[in-house]
Scaffold this motif. Sequence first.
Motif, PDB file in Angstrom:
ATOM      1  N   PRO A 251      64.270  -4.802 -10.142  1.00 41.35           N
ATOM      2  CA  PRO A 251      63.506  -3.561 -10.481  1.00 41.35           C
ATOM      3  C   PRO A 251      63.285  -3.924 -12.189  1.00 41.35           C
ATOM      4  CG  PRO A 251      65.276  -2.892  -9.265  1.00 41.35           C
ATOM      5  CD  PRO A 251      65.398  -4.686  -9.504  1.00 41.35           C
ATOM      6  N   ALA A 252      63.980  -4.569 -12.986  1.00 37.55           N
ATOM      7  CA  ALA A 252      63.869  -4.729 -14.454  1.00 37.55           C
ATOM      8  C   ALA A 252      62.613  -5.253 -14.674  1.00 37.55           C
ATOM      9  CB  ALA A 252      65.146  -5.327 -15.062  1.00 37.55           C
ATOM     10  N   THR A 253      62.313  -6.135 -14.165  1.00 36.84           N
ATOM     11  CA  THR A 253      60.987  -7.234 -14.294  1.00 36.84           C
ATOM     12  C   THR A 253      60.062  -6.710 -13.338  1.00 36.84           C
ATOM     13  OG1 THR A 253      61.558  -8.827 -12.702  1.00 36.84           O
ATOM     14  CG2 THR A 253      62.170  -9.034 -15.114  1.00 36.84           C
ATOM     15  N   GLY A 254      60.298  -6.079 -12.240  1.00 31.97           N
ATOM     16  CA  GLY A 254      59.370  -5.729 -11.096  1.00 31.97           C
ATOM     17  C   GLY A 254      58.857  -7.061 -10.263  1.00 31.97           C
ATOM     18  N   ALA A 255      59.786  -8.144 -10.360  1.00 34.67           N
ATOM     19  CA  ALA A 255      59.582  -9.092  -9.366  1.00 34.67           C
ATOM     20  C   ALA A 255      59.988  -8.822  -7.998  1.00 34.67           C
ATOM     21  CB  ALA A 255      60.326 -10.531 -10.128  1.00 34.67           C
ATOM     22  N   VAL A 256      59.283  -9.592  -6.955  1.00 32.38           N
ATOM     23  CA  VAL A 256      59.600  -9.500  -5.395  1.00 32.38           C
ATOM     24  C   VAL A 256      59.834 -10.980  -5.239  1.00 32.38           C
ATOM     25  CG1 VAL A 256      59.227  -8.713  -2.972  1.00 32.38           C
ATOM     26  CG2 VAL A 256      58.820  -7.353  -5.050  1.00 32.38           C
ATOM     27  N   THR A 257      60.830 -11.541  -4.975  1.00 27.28           N
ATOM     28  CA  THR A 257      61.078 -13.140  -4.753  1.00 27.28           C
ATOM     29  C   THR A 257      61.258 -13.136  -3.098  1.00 27.28           C
ATOM     30  OG1 THR A 257      61.840 -13.269  -6.735  1.00 27.28           O
ATOM     31  CG2 THR A 257      62.208 -15.330  -5.316  1.00 27.28           C
ATOM     32  N   LEU A 258      60.474 -13.981  -2.409  1.00 23.46           N
ATOM     33  CA  LEU A 258      60.664 -14.219  -1.126  1.00 23.46           C
ATOM     34  C   LEU A 258      60.991 -15.757  -0.982  1.00 23.46           C
ATOM     35  CD1 LEU A 258      57.549 -12.450   0.313  1.00 23.46           C
ATOM     36  CD2 LEU A 258      59.763 -11.654   0.552  1.00 23.46           C
ATOM     37  N   PRO A 259      61.464 -16.271   0.120  1.00 21.96           N
ATOM     38  CA  PRO A 259      61.893 -17.655   0.328  1.00 21.96           C
ATOM     39  C   PRO A 259      60.933 -18.541  -0.234  1.00 21.96           C
ATOM     40  CG  PRO A 259      62.477 -16.315   2.324  1.00 21.96           C
ATOM     41  CD  PRO A 259      61.785 -15.625   1.383  1.00 21.96           C
ATOM     42  N   TYR A 260      59.791 -18.609   0.112  1.00 21.64           N
ATOM     43  CA  TYR A 260      58.759 -19.643  -0.290  1.00 21.64           C
ATOM     44  C   TYR A 260      58.579 -19.711  -1.725  1.00 21.64           C
ATOM     45  CZ  TYR A 260      54.535 -22.539  -0.609  1.00 21.64           C
ATOM     46  OH  TYR A 260      53.645 -23.415  -0.900  1.00 21.64           O
ATOM     47  N   ASP A 261      58.567 -18.516  -2.471  1.00 19.75           N
ATOM     48  CA  ASP A 261      58.614 -18.413  -4.032  1.00 19.75           C
ATOM     49  C   ASP A 261      59.479 -19.425  -4.515  1.00 19.75           C
ATOM     50  OD1 ASP A 261      56.600 -16.298  -3.546  1.00 19.75           O
ATOM     51  OD2 ASP A 261      57.890 -14.927  -3.492  1.00 19.75           O
ATOM     52  N   ARG A 262      60.569 -19.307  -4.019  1.00 21.27           N
ATOM     53  CA  ARG A 262      61.645 -20.403  -4.768  1.00 21.27           C
ATOM     54  C   ARG A 262      61.129 -21.742  -4.787  1.00 21.27           C
ATOM     55  NH1 ARG A 262      64.594 -16.617  -1.518  1.00 21.27           N
ATOM     56  NH2 ARG A 262      65.715 -15.056  -2.908  1.00 21.27           N
TER      57      ARG A 262
ATOM     58  N   THR B  28      46.226 -23.136 -25.581  1.00 24.15           N
ATOM     59  CA  THR B  28      47.681 -23.206 -25.670  1.00 24.15           C
ATOM     60  C   THR B  28      48.230 -22.393 -24.412  1.00 24.15           C
ATOM     61  OG1 THR B  28      47.388 -21.016 -27.027  1.00 24.15           O
ATOM     62  CG2 THR B  28      47.456 -23.136 -28.219  1.00 24.15           C
ATOM     63  N   PRO B  29      49.455 -22.709 -24.173  1.00 22.19           N
ATOM     64  CA  PRO B  29      50.047 -21.993 -22.917  1.00 22.19           C
ATOM     65  C   PRO B  29      50.229 -20.439 -23.273  1.00 22.19           C
ATOM     66  CG  PRO B  29      51.385 -24.027 -23.611  1.00 22.19           C
ATOM     67  CD  PRO B  29      50.277 -23.603 -24.700  1.00 22.19           C
ATOM     68  N   ARG B  30      49.647 -19.734 -22.192  1.00 23.73           N
ATOM     69  CA  ARG B  30      49.727 -18.102 -22.451  1.00 23.73           C
ATOM     70  C   ARG B  30      50.139 -17.680 -21.303  1.00 23.73           C
ATOM     71  NH1 ARG B  30      43.858 -15.899 -24.201  1.00 23.73           N
ATOM     72  NH2 ARG B  30      45.272 -14.026 -24.588  1.00 23.73           N
ATOM     73  N   TYR B  31      51.330 -17.193 -21.404  1.00 24.99           N
ATOM     74  CA  TYR B  31      52.156 -16.375 -20.263  1.00 24.99           C
ATOM     75  C   TYR B  31      52.593 -15.211 -20.773  1.00 24.99           C
ATOM     76  CZ  TYR B  31      55.192 -15.338 -16.543  1.00 24.99           C
ATOM     77  OH  TYR B  31      56.085 -14.758 -15.580  1.00 24.99           O
ATOM     78  N   ASP B  32      52.481 -14.058 -20.254  1.00 32.43           N
ATOM     79  CA  ASP B  32      53.200 -12.958 -20.380  1.00 32.43           C
ATOM     80  C   ASP B  32      54.135 -12.713 -19.361  1.00 32.43           C
ATOM     81  OD1 ASP B  32      53.427  -9.962 -20.711  1.00 32.43           O
ATOM     82  OD2 ASP B  32      52.239 -10.270 -22.558  1.00 32.43           O
ATOM     83  N   PRO B  33      55.463 -11.999 -19.575  1.00 30.17           N
ATOM     84  CA  PRO B  33      56.403 -11.529 -18.729  1.00 30.17           C
ATOM     85  C   PRO B  33      55.967 -10.540 -17.776  1.00 30.17           C
ATOM     86  CG  PRO B  33      57.505 -12.040 -20.861  1.00 30.17           C
ATOM     87  CD  PRO B  33      56.009 -12.276 -21.088  1.00 30.17           C
ATOM     88  N   VAL B  34      54.804  -9.746 -17.963  1.00 28.29           N
ATOM     89  CA  VAL B  34      54.286  -8.744 -17.080  1.00 28.29           C
ATOM     90  C   VAL B  34      53.764  -9.349 -16.053  1.00 28.29           C
ATOM     91  CG1 VAL B  34      51.826  -8.905 -18.173  1.00 28.29           C
ATOM     92  CG2 VAL B  34      52.895  -6.528 -17.198  1.00 28.29           C
ATOM     93  N   TYR B  35      53.371 -10.628 -15.962  1.00 22.38           N
ATOM     94  CA  TYR B  35      53.016 -11.224 -14.594  1.00 22.38           C
ATOM     95  C   TYR B  35      54.296 -11.552 -13.592  1.00 22.38           C
ATOM     96  CZ  TYR B  35      48.472 -11.067 -16.842  1.00 22.38           C
ATOM     97  OH  TYR B  35      47.178 -10.581 -17.364  1.00 22.38           O
ATOM     98  N   ALA B  36      55.326 -11.378 -14.092  1.00 26.45           N
ATOM     99  CA  ALA B  36      56.325 -11.616 -13.205  1.00 26.45           C
ATOM    100  C   ALA B  36      56.461 -10.433 -12.473  1.00 26.45           C
ATOM    101  CB  ALA B  36      57.794 -11.755 -13.819  1.00 26.45           C
ATOM    102  N   SER B  37      55.894  -9.050 -12.876  1.00 27.84           N
ATOM    103  CA  SER B  37      55.917  -7.941 -11.921  1.00 27.84           C
ATOM    104  C   SER B  37      54.826  -7.812 -11.050  1.00 27.84           C
ATOM    105  CB  SER B  37      55.552  -6.762 -13.094  1.00 27.84           C
ATOM    106  OG  SER B  37      55.641  -5.386 -12.661  1.00 27.84           O
ATOM    107  N   GLU B  38      55.122  -7.453  -9.996  1.00 26.67           N
ATOM    108  CA  GLU B  38      54.037  -7.414  -8.943  1.00 26.67           C
ATOM    109  C   GLU B  38      54.061  -6.190  -8.041  1.00 26.67           C
ATOM    110  OE1 GLU B  38      54.736 -10.623  -5.480  1.00 26.67           O
ATOM    111  OE2 GLU B  38      56.632 -10.900  -6.471  1.00 26.67           O
ATOM    112  N   GLN B  39      53.102  -5.597  -7.663  1.00 25.69           N
ATOM    113  CA  GLN B  39      53.045  -4.710  -6.727  1.00 25.69           C
ATOM    114  C   GLN B  39      53.327  -5.245  -5.286  1.00 25.69           C
ATOM    115  OE1 GLN B  39      49.752  -2.040  -6.724  1.00 25.69           O
ATOM    116  NE2 GLN B  39      50.181  -1.321  -8.663  1.00 25.69           N
ATOM    117  N   TYR B  40      54.212  -4.404  -4.503  1.00 27.00           N
ATOM    118  CA  TYR B  40      54.542  -4.739  -2.987  1.00 27.00           C
ATOM    119  C   TYR B  40      53.940  -3.608  -2.339  1.00 27.00           C
ATOM    120  CZ  TYR B  40      57.081  -6.994   0.738  1.00 27.00           C
ATOM    121  OH  TYR B  40      57.573  -7.652   1.864  1.00 27.00           O
TER     122      TYR B  40
END
Length: 304
Positions: free
Chosen positions: A52-63, A97-109
């Motif tokens: 809930p802190a990052t909004g991430a939903v991790t399924l087996p294949y994501d790993r 240059t590498p551009r990654y923002d932690p907001v993209y770990a958050s996902e709607q489900y």
Amino acid sequence: MQLVRRRLRFVVPACAAALGVLAALAGCGRGTEPEQVPAEFRGINLKAELDPATGAVTLPYDRLSLTREEESILSVASSTVLSQCGLEHGVRFTPPTPRYDPVYASEQYFGPWTKDQARQFGFVAPQTEADLYFNGIEGVEAPVGPHSPVPNQNLTDADWKTLSEKCEGLAESSAYSQAEIQVGPWIEALDRVNDELDHDKRARGLIDELSDCYARSGLEPGGKIWWLPQGGRNRSVTEDQISLALAVVDCKDSIDFTNRMAQIQAQLQAPIIIKYADDLIARRQFIDKTVASARELIAKNKVP
């Protein structure tokens, strides 16, 4: 999210006999019972995890597949290969240059599932303020502050032709580009698993529970997108959209919807992960090795 895996279409499907081990564990139209699926196999966690802190939903294949951050790193490394080749042919191409923002770990489900998501984005997919603005999302102001210059604006048509003819093939065939490509028989199998949710009795029961909560909360179904209530818009972040999204999250929280649905999806993925474990583990090892190499390449070729 590595696949389009959040859809429920509710069609009348044929029995998924072709899924082999999946059909053996799950059965056609019945869904996999939790006790039939191990929690772990060969070090792979087969359960869903929610943060809930990052909004991430991790399924087996994501790993076992690329993260958004890793995709960014590999893409920059491929551009660096292009840049190195360009210099050999007299063209100075500047890689991003590498551009990654932690907001993209958050996902709607099936829509927003945390209060933070609802407050920041309503029903819009989580993204940076700049991306919200440039994607034309209603209710978002233009970002303030200096803008970075667009690289490679001074390249001529002849320069781009040289890069295309001499260097693109080299960049595309590099390990960095190859690591970005999702290949393997498990891709099609996992996509079929998404359709398993269409007729899984537990998923349908959960949707009924959520619909009941919507009704009690005065929310009306919106149409084709079953979880989006009447009035919900996925291209608008306004006060009314945020209020509506918060009501949806309240309903989800009240029945533990997101966790329960994610566990069902994880159980449906698990037999495929088990079946292709050797290949998937080898693929993950290749990704890890290639991302480490990409980081080194980028660090050595930083533009001053």
